[in-house]
Design a protein around this motif. Structure first.
Motif, mmCIF file in Angstrom:
data_model
loop_
_atom_site.group_PDB
_atom_site.id
_atom_site.type_symbol
_atom_site.label_atom_id
_atom_site.label_comp_id
_atom_site.label_asym_id
_atom_site.label_seq_id
_atom_site.Cartn_x
_atom_site.Cartn_y
_atom_site.Cartn_z
ATOM 1 N N VAL A 43 16.664 18.669 -2.214
ATOM 2 C CA VAL A 43 16.121 17.662 -3.121
ATOM 3 C C VAL A 43 14.639 17.479 -2.792
ATOM 4 N N THR A 44 13.794 17.597 -3.795
ATOM 5 C CA THR A 44 12.363 17.333 -3.644
ATOM 6 C C THR A 44 11.961 16.261 -4.644
ATOM 7 N N GLY A 45 10.839 15.634 -4.383
ATOM 8 C CA GLY A 45 10.435 14.569 -5.289
ATOM 9 C C GLY A 45 8.999 14.149 -5.131
ATOM 10 N N LYS A 46 8.649 13.147 -5.938
ATOM 11 C CA LYS A 46 7.295 12.617 -5.939
ATOM 12 C C LYS A 46 7.355 11.132 -6.278
ATOM 13 N N ILE A 47 6.501 10.346 -5.636
ATOM 14 C CA ILE A 47 6.383 8.929 -5.936
ATOM 15 C C ILE A 47 4.909 8.554 -5.815
ATOM 16 N N GLY A 48 4.462 7.668 -6.680
ATOM 17 C CA GLY A 48 3.047 7.315 -6.611
ATOM 18 C C GLY A 48 2.705 6.120 -7.477
ATOM 19 N N LEU A 49 1.454 5.744 -7.417
ATOM 20 C CA LEU A 49 0.941 4.600 -8.167
ATOM 21 C C LEU A 49 -0.330 5.022 -8.886
ATOM 22 N N GLU A 50 -0.414 4.657 -10.160
ATOM 23 C CA GLU A 50 -1.582 4.971 -10.982
ATOM 24 C C GLU A 50 -2.156 3.662 -11.522
ATOM 25 N N HIS A 51 -3.472 3.505 -11.409
ATOM 26 C CA HIS A 51 -4.100 2.275 -11.890
ATOM 27 C C HIS A 51 -5.387 2.617 -12.638
ATOM 28 N N ARG A 52 -5.523 2.048 -13.817
ATOM 29 C CA ARG A 52 -6.726 2.263 -14.617
ATOM 30 C C ARG A 52 -7.620 1.032 -14.481
ATOM 31 N N LEU A 53 -8.764 1.226 -13.803
ATOM 32 C CA LEU A 53 -9.699 0.124 -13.599
ATOM 33 C C LEU A 53 -10.340 -0.310 -14.907
ATOM 34 N N ASP A 54 -10.661 0.673 -15.738
ATOM 35 C CA ASP A 54 -11.189 0.412 -17.070
ATOM 36 C C ASP A 54 -10.921 1.650 -17.909
ATOM 37 N N ALA A 55 -11.449 1.685 -19.104
ATOM 38 C CA ALA A 55 -11.168 2.808 -20.003
ATOM 39 C C ALA A 55 -11.703 4.129 -19.471
ATOM 40 N N ALA A 56 -12.664 4.062 -18.539
ATOM 41 C CA ALA A 56 -13.300 5.282 -18.055
ATOM 42 C C ALA A 56 -12.934 5.639 -16.627
ATOM 43 N N THR A 57 -12.106 4.849 -15.967
ATOM 44 C CA THR A 57 -11.824 5.070 -14.549
ATOM 45 C C THR A 57 -10.342 4.911 -14.261
ATOM 46 N N MET A 58 -9.747 5.942 -13.670
ATOM 47 C CA MET A 58 -8.348 5.895 -13.274
ATOM 48 C C MET A 58 -8.223 6.372 -11.829
#
Length: 812
Positions: free
Chosen positions: A506-521
């Motif tokens: 079993v392999t996997g991935k976990i993470g967090l994504e946050h968009r500071l504004d329309a031009a920055t992620m």
């Protein structure tokens, strides 16, 4: 060799750094001027790394994208050209094309057997190659290449533990178009290609493409006057798309290719003495010194040195291959109602058959080396030399089903099932006498069943949890046969081995994504990867290999953090990432030259290796008429545990022969590891893994009149020094180098034609694609038993010297 060839890293970095600053200043001026005239923005870059079409700036992963414009501007022909455009990539070359290796972030697998998978997968239009060697042919009709860095096991499968190269071929044109292209160089390379694309009916469209390329090579064979280390490719690709209504899409993609690489020949780059006599070695002896061949005869016309590209071979070198296959992709788009509203169900079916016949000159000379030689004290009664021949036969079939949610919504996902079966056969024979002789047939199969899912859940309008999971079951089997050989040349009994294995992972991935504004992620992810068990099905396979069984699989644990920026009112995209990946049980073949003069390899399961570093990818529409792209990578790929690593040879203290050392810690006849010579390689760098590497390129359009425009192109790449061998042999280091390419041309404003001219390797910087050190010895080249000679060979890169090219493109 001129002084330019000797320039080291710090000296080479200054020029590109100054040039980059100057270019940036000029570019900003252009950008400010363009801003006054008209709005200028980057085109959206669409990728399919997550098995759905997405804007690159919305994908939380480190990806280098080489679009059609970049590929055309740099005249990309085959996979060998890609490391110049993606710093994360490198290619390790071997003695024949079936053993090439693709490395990602300094990690790759070099193995001479069909029982070991690669660490980097190559996928074309959602179909993975069963054997990485199939990738080393022309990249015919390619539209986009996505270099996916780090473990991709969750979506791309177990052969993607270090990364994946995702390739998309060109789409079918909306209106009928015919395109022709030709390319010609002053060093005997030519390419021609053509395509026709458009709609046959209101519901049926097609694309047919064909290409032919040929390059004699950069190595000169003085025996017959021909050139070596070139290639000859012929490709046919089809794409038929049927859309009976708005919900159904059926794409059938047949392909066929035939390619030859007259390759893998390594001229002598260095020899400490050329006044001695040549001894074939490989279990041979001579009745007297007078029977040995004078080196002046063996090297007739060859002057070993850093610029030598001449050899004398009386047997062909390289491989001839053919590949046929087809893919069938069926999409069904659900309507607006029901449980699966606006979802897409996809079926991808593939079949392929790859075959290659390989061959090699075993002694690397055109002399009658077998005459007057003895085996076991008896004459061989043979003339000529040693030679090797073999073949690969690889069959693959896959089936994938996946369900893709709508692009919009607080929950977005891809889930699916995968089945794949690969059957890989290998036969190798070395003839005609001595310990050089080998004859075996190996067969390996792996069958995989997987369930996978990958997606994102929005916690807030700007923050999402991303994750994925894959369950994979693999069944493996192999057989190995070494037949009875003629007792007059070698005494050997027939050996037959076979075994099976199975494992689940079993392999996997976990993470967090946050968009500071329309031009920055920004994002941070933790992912795991796994590559299956391996078996060393090579000429060294014996009872001990059979008893030990399969080498355990590899496991990877990776953490990556990055930020994706859209700057200057969407004229610039800048992607930054830091990463660290630890591999446990890393499978690595290490080579050494035995005392009898034969180069052999053995598969090892290294305790741990690690790659970590920083990467940056840039796309910049500086002005309406100026575009730039570039990448930078700092990569520290090291061994963290390998106690039974190989030693390398050097001159012994008495100056009478060679001795094995290993970064100063070689243990002779180490009782812990079967009384073999071993070295602890912990902390040492991985082979062919530059610590620093970057490239920058672009095009500036010059508007002339209402009919046509001119343009100027440029590309510069630089990398720090590398060692080609894991045993850390200091004589196999390629110093830092940089390569500059320049071009110019004119084009029709309507896009009907384009004519361009380019100069490759403007400053004529010589460098090696690989280095091989035969080491210090007194049995093969020495004039007496106490006269050791050090011999080193190299593989000149395709652009090891300056060459010129002209290209013409037409569309109608």
């Amino acid at each position: 060799m001129n002084s330019n060839h000797q320039m080291q890293g710090s000296k080479l970095v200054v020029k590109p750094a100054v040039a980059a600053v100057a270019l940036a200043v000029a570019s900003i001026a252009h950008a400010q001027e363009a801003k006054k005239d008209e709005p200028v923005q980057l085109e959206k870059v669409v990728v399919t790394a997550n098995k759905r079409a997405q804007n690159l700036q919305d994908v939380p992963a480190a990806i280098t994208v080489l679009n059609d414009a970049v590929l055309q501007r740099n005249n990309v022909k085959d996979f060998d050209d890609l490391p110049a455009l993606s710093p994360a990539l490198s290619v390790t070359y071997s003695t024949q094309p079936g053993n090439y290796s693709i490395n990602m972030r300094g990690i790759g697998t070099f193995s001479l057997g069909v029982g070991v998978e690669a660490d980097v997968s190559v996928i074309i239009d959602d179909i993975p190659y069963a054997m990485q060697a199939n990738a080393f042919k022309d990249l015919a009709d390619v539209h986009r290449i996505e270099v996916l860095k780090g473990p991709q096991s969750t979506l791309m499968g177990k052969s993607s533990i270090a990364g994946a190269v995702n390739i998309a071929t060109k789409p079918i044109d909306g209106q009928w178009k015919t395109k022709l292209s030709s390319y010609l160089t002053n060093d005997h390379e030519y390419r021609v290609s053509g395509s026709v694309s458009g709609g046959l009916t209101d519901t049926l469209r097609m694309r047919l493409a064909a290409s032919k390329s040929d390059h004699d090579g950069v190595v000169k064979n003085l025996t017959d006057g021909k050139r070596l280390n070139g290639s000859d490719n012929t490709n046919f690709i089809g794409k038929f798309e049927w859309n009976p209504d708005d919900q159904w899409s059926v794409v059938f993609s047949p392909r066929a290719s035939k390619f030859t690489k007259n390759c893998c020949v390594s001229p002598l780059r260095m020899m400490t003495s050329t006044g001695g006599l040549y001894n074939l070695n490989n279990g041979f002896t001579y009745a007297s010194t007078s029977d040995r061949i004078p080196v002046s005869q063996v090297l007739n016309g060859i002057v070993p040195g850093p610029d030598n590209v001449s050899v004398r071979n009386d047997y062909p070198a390289g491989g001839k291959a053919k590949d046929v296959g087809a893919g069938l992709k069926v999409n069904y788009a659900f309507g607006d109602g029901g449980l699966l509203a606006n979802h897409t169900l996809t079926s991808i079916t593939s079949w392929s058959h790859y075959q290659m016949d390989d061959y090699q000159d075993g002694d690397g000379t055109d002399s009658d080396v077998l005459n007057k030689t003895l085996v076991g004290g008896k004459p061989t009664n043979l003339h000529g030399g040693l030679y090797q021949l073999g073949n690969f036969d690889v069959k693959s079939k896959t089936q994938e089903f996946r369900l893709t949610s709508p692009d919009k919504g607080s929950v977005r996902y891809v889930a699916g099932l995968f089945y794949g079966k690969n059957e890989l056969g290998r036969h190798l024979a070395r003839y005609p006498a001595g310990t050089y002789i080998t004859d075996y047939t190996a067969f390996s199969s792996n069958t995989n069943y997987a369930v996978f899912a990958n997606g994102a859940i929005d916690l807030t309008p700007n923050t999402s949890i991303i994750g994925g999971l894959r369950y994979n079951k693999e069944d493996l089997a192999y057989t190995f046969d070494s037949p009875l050989l003629a007792p007059t040349v070698a005494s050997r009994t027939r050996n037959h081995y076979e075994d099976t294995a199975s494992e689940t992972k079993v392999t996997g991935k976990i993470g967090l994504e946050h968009r500071l504004d329309a031009a920055t992620m920004g994002y941070v992810t933790y992912s795991t990867g796994h590559k299956g068990k391996g078996i060393d099905l090579t000429s060294t396979f014996n009872d001990n290999n059979f008893r030990n069984g399969y080498v355990p699989g590899e496991d990877a644990k990776s953490i990556e953090a990055g930020v994706k920026l859209s700057l200057l009112e969407n004229r610039m995209a800048l992607d930054l990432a830091v990463f660290r990946t630890d591999f446990e049980g890393f499978q690595q073949s290490a080579g050494m030259t035995d005392p009898d003069g034969i180069f052999r390899t053995q598969l090892h399961s290294i305790g741990n290796v690690r790659t970590s570093g920083f990467e940056a990818d840039l796309n910049w529409r500086v002005a309406r008429d100026l575009s730039l792209n570039g990448s930078f990578a700092y990569t520290k790929a090291i061994v963290t545990e390998f106690r039974n690593g190989p030693c390398y040879n050097r001159l012994n203290d008495a100056g009478t022969g060679s001795t094995q050392v290993g970064s100063g810690n070689c243990i002779a006849s180490n009782p812990e590891f079967g009384k073999t010579n071993t070295a602890d390689l912990a902390g040492k760098p991985m082979p062919n893994a530059p610590k620093y590497k970057f490239n920058i390129g672009g095009q500036y359009d010059i508007r002339l009149d209402k009919s046509f425009d001119a343009f100027i192109t440029g590309a510069y790449r630089w990398q720090s020094k590398i060692n080609f061998r894991i045993d850390q042999d200091p004589t196999t280091i390629q110093p830092a180098f940089g390569i500059l390419n320049l071009g110019a041309g004119i084009k029709d404003k309507k896009g009907d034609w384009k004519l361009s001219f380019s100069v490759n390797n403007v400053f004529n910087k010589s460098y090696a694609a690989s280095l091989g050190n035969v080491g210090w010895g007194n049995t093969m080249w020495g004039s007496t038993a106490t006269a050791p000679v050090h011999v080193q060979a190299w593989t000149p890169a395709r652009d090891y010297q300056r060459y010129y090219a002209v290209r013409a493109d037409f569309a109608f």
